[in-house]
Design a protein around this motif. Structure first.
Motif, PDB file in Angstrom:
ATOM      1  N   ILE A  78     -38.090  -9.228   6.527  1.00 46.90           N
ATOM      2  CA  ILE A  78     -37.607 -10.193   6.865  1.00 46.90           C
ATOM      3  C   ILE A  78     -37.716 -11.224   6.523  1.00 46.90           C
ATOM      4  CG2 ILE A  78     -36.720 -11.654   8.845  1.00 46.90           C
ATOM      5  CD1 ILE A  78     -37.343  -8.994  10.528  1.00 46.90           C
ATOM      6  N   PRO A  79     -38.148 -12.041   5.967  1.00 51.11           N
ATOM      7  CA  PRO A  79     -38.369 -13.450   4.853  1.00 51.11           C
ATOM      8  C   PRO A  79     -37.303 -13.092   3.291  1.00 51.11           C
ATOM      9  CG  PRO A  79     -40.404 -12.972   5.331  1.00 51.11           C
ATOM     10  CD  PRO A  79     -39.650 -11.718   5.707  1.00 51.11           C
ATOM     11  N   ILE A 111     -32.602  -5.124  27.486  1.00 48.69           N
ATOM     12  CA  ILE A 111     -32.942  -4.749  25.638  1.00 48.69           C
ATOM     13  C   ILE A 111     -33.064  -6.637  24.970  1.00 48.69           C
ATOM     14  CG2 ILE A 111     -30.289  -4.766  25.207  1.00 48.69           C
ATOM     15  CD1 ILE A 111     -33.600  -2.932  23.677  1.00 48.69           C
ATOM     16  N   ALA A 112     -34.280  -6.511  24.251  1.00 44.55           N
ATOM     17  CA  ALA A 112     -34.405  -8.367  24.115  1.00 44.55           C
ATOM     18  C   ALA A 112     -34.259  -7.562  22.515  1.00 44.55           C
ATOM     19  CB  ALA A 112     -35.853  -8.131  24.201  1.00 44.55           C
ATOM     20  N   VAL A 113     -33.191  -8.767  21.909  1.00 43.56           N
ATOM     21  CA  VAL A 113     -33.195  -8.657  20.393  1.00 43.56           C
ATOM     22  C   VAL A 113     -33.577  -9.923  19.168  1.00 43.56           C
ATOM     23  CG1 VAL A 113     -31.373  -8.186  18.920  1.00 43.56           C
ATOM     24  CG2 VAL A 113     -31.244  -6.805  21.049  1.00 43.56           C
ATOM     25  N   ASN A 114     -34.398  -9.515  18.462  1.00 41.63           N
ATOM     26  CA  ASN A 114     -34.376 -11.313  17.943  1.00 41.63           C
ATOM     27  C   ASN A 114     -33.757 -11.697  16.833  1.00 41.63           C
ATOM     28  OD1 ASN A 114     -37.659 -11.210  18.479  1.00 41.63           O
ATOM     29  ND2 ASN A 114     -37.144  -9.531  17.387  1.00 41.63           N
ATOM     30  N   LEU A 115     -33.064 -13.245  16.990  1.00 37.55           N
ATOM     31  CA  LEU A 115     -32.155 -13.520  15.625  1.00 37.55           C
ATOM     32  C   LEU A 115     -33.153 -14.057  14.964  1.00 37.55           C
ATOM     33  CD1 LEU A 115     -29.608 -14.561  17.880  1.00 37.55           C
ATOM     34  CD2 LEU A 115     -29.811 -12.335  17.138  1.00 37.55           C
ATOM     35  N   SER A 116     -32.079 -14.299  13.832  1.00 41.26           N
ATOM     36  CA  SER A 116     -32.794 -15.327  12.763  1.00 41.26           C
ATOM     37  C   SER A 116     -31.957 -16.187  12.518  1.00 41.26           C
ATOM     38  CB  SER A 116     -32.824 -14.599  11.300  1.00 41.26           C
ATOM     39  OG  SER A 116     -33.704 -13.514  11.097  1.00 41.26           O
ATOM     40  N   PRO A 117     -32.977 -17.840  11.688  1.00 42.83           N
ATOM     41  CA  PRO A 117     -31.813 -19.099  12.006  1.00 42.83           C
ATOM     42  C   PRO A 117     -30.537 -18.491  10.779  1.00 42.83           C
ATOM     43  CG  PRO A 117     -34.259 -19.114  12.184  1.00 42.83           C
ATOM     44  CD  PRO A 117     -34.090 -18.085  12.085  1.00 42.83           C
ATOM     45  N   ALA A 118     -31.024 -18.449  10.115  1.00 45.57           N
ATOM     46  CA  ALA A 118     -29.564 -17.428   9.441  1.00 45.57           C
ATOM     47  C   ALA A 118     -28.600 -16.826  10.174  1.00 45.57           C
ATOM     48  CB  ALA A 118     -30.002 -17.020   8.444  1.00 45.57           C
TER      49      ALA A 118
END
Ligand code: C2E
Ligand code: MG
Ligand code: MG
Ligand code: MG
Length: 282
Positions: A78-79, A111-118
């Motif tokens: 992910i990074p 359902i939970a989904v992770n978001l990135s700042p980008a």
């Protein structure tokens, strides 16, 4: 540039540098291919109500089954996906795939989904989410988007506006890894989160240090006042669950309740749970 510089130190450094550059280039190419082939997968980790263990939903967690390197966990790619911007198409796929899966579940599961700042900086996140909901037919209230505090550190006004637009669609927003970020409490008045996820760091030592119970109790109290559901992350033992329940924490997620699992296994778990529920009702 280093190539042209003389001296043993720098020359001695070169192979390692080349190695790192090569690794990055290969990984990026592999990742682009994985995206094109839709080879990434989601695993699902159960979240339960602590009071009675009732299943309340799952968090979608990204996995990369690499052809030669095995299953690669998100911390390892992910990074890179964030640096290269690949997180934008990946993130859009995650939202769509998670909504499509959850649309098959009983209506009371979220359902939970992770978001990135980008994903907030590039692309049209609000359209991406609206489109995923429309295409899959998942009711918006069953989707929860997880953000971390690092996002709010960047450009609070813009981000808060986007978060409000997302909420306008009917989805809820959860603050992930709560308590570990920069100046945590400063963010809570800015935005009405639906959920606070207490970071695993606080839960791990819960049995050994009463100070941590006090911290957890404080977060639970905050959640109650601010009308946010509090979830404990990384619950691994019965004793941790007992303390959390005693402190009034509403929900838990962690190995005690289930590891992240493939979609089919999550479906089986849902069916087993419903079985148990109907048996105990009979
Ligand atoms: P997170 O959102 O805080 O997810 C929770 C992490 O804790 C997951 O790691 C999960 O497997 C792990 N975990 C859950 N319960 C336990 C437990 O009882 N004990 C221990 N030791 N660990 C537990 P995972 O799956 O490796 O994901 C790591 C991070 O990668 C996530 O942290 C999230 O920040 C990021 N991530 C995962 N999927 C996505 C995605 O689709 N998009 C984005 N942007 N980030 C993602
Ligand atoms: Mg998360
Ligand atoms: Mg977390
Ligand atoms: Mg985390």
């Amino acid at each position: 540039a280093a190539r042209n510089q003389p001296g043993p130190t720098i020359r001695g450094f070169e192979p390692a540098m080349d190695e790192a550059v090569r690794w990055r280039r290969e990984t990026e190419a592999d990742l682009r291919q994985a995206i094109a082939e839709e080879a990434l997968v989601l695993h699902y980790q159960p979240q339960r109500r602590l009071r009675d263990q009732k299943l309340v939903g799952f968090e979608a967690l990204l996995r990369w089954p690499h052809p030669t390197r095995g299953m690669i966990p998100p911390v390892e790619f992910i990074p890179l996906a964030e640096e290269t911007g690949l997180i934008v198409p990946i993130g859009a796929w995650v939202i769509r795939a998670a909504c499509a899966e959850a649309a098959q579940w009983p209506e009371d599961l979220r359902i939970a989904v992770n978001l990135s700042p980008a994903q907030f900086r590039h692309g049209d996140l609000v359209c991406t989410v609206a489109d995923a909901l429309a295409r899959t037919g998942l009711p918006a209230h069953r989707l929860e988007l997880e953000i971390t505090e690092s996002l709010l550190q960047e450009d609070p006004e813009d981000v808060v506006r986007l978060l409000r637009d997302l909420r306008g669609l009917g989805v809820s927003i959860a603050m992930d890894d709560f308590g570990t970020g920069w100046s945590s409490l400063a963010h809570l008045w800015r935005f009405p989160f639906g959920k606070l996820k207490i970071d695993r760091a606080f839960i791990t030592e819960l049995e050994r240090d009463p100070k941590l119970s006090a911290i957890v109790a404080t977060i639970v109290g905050l959640g109650r006042i601010l009308d946010m559901t509090v979830v404990a992350e990384g619950v691994e033992t019965e004793e941790q669950a007992r303390i959390l329940t005693a402190e009034g924490c509403e929900q838990g997620q962690g190995w005690l309740f289930g590891r992240p699992m493939p979609a089919e296994a999550a479906r089986r778990l849902i069916a087993e749970d419903q079985d148990k529920l109907s048996r105990s009702a009979a």
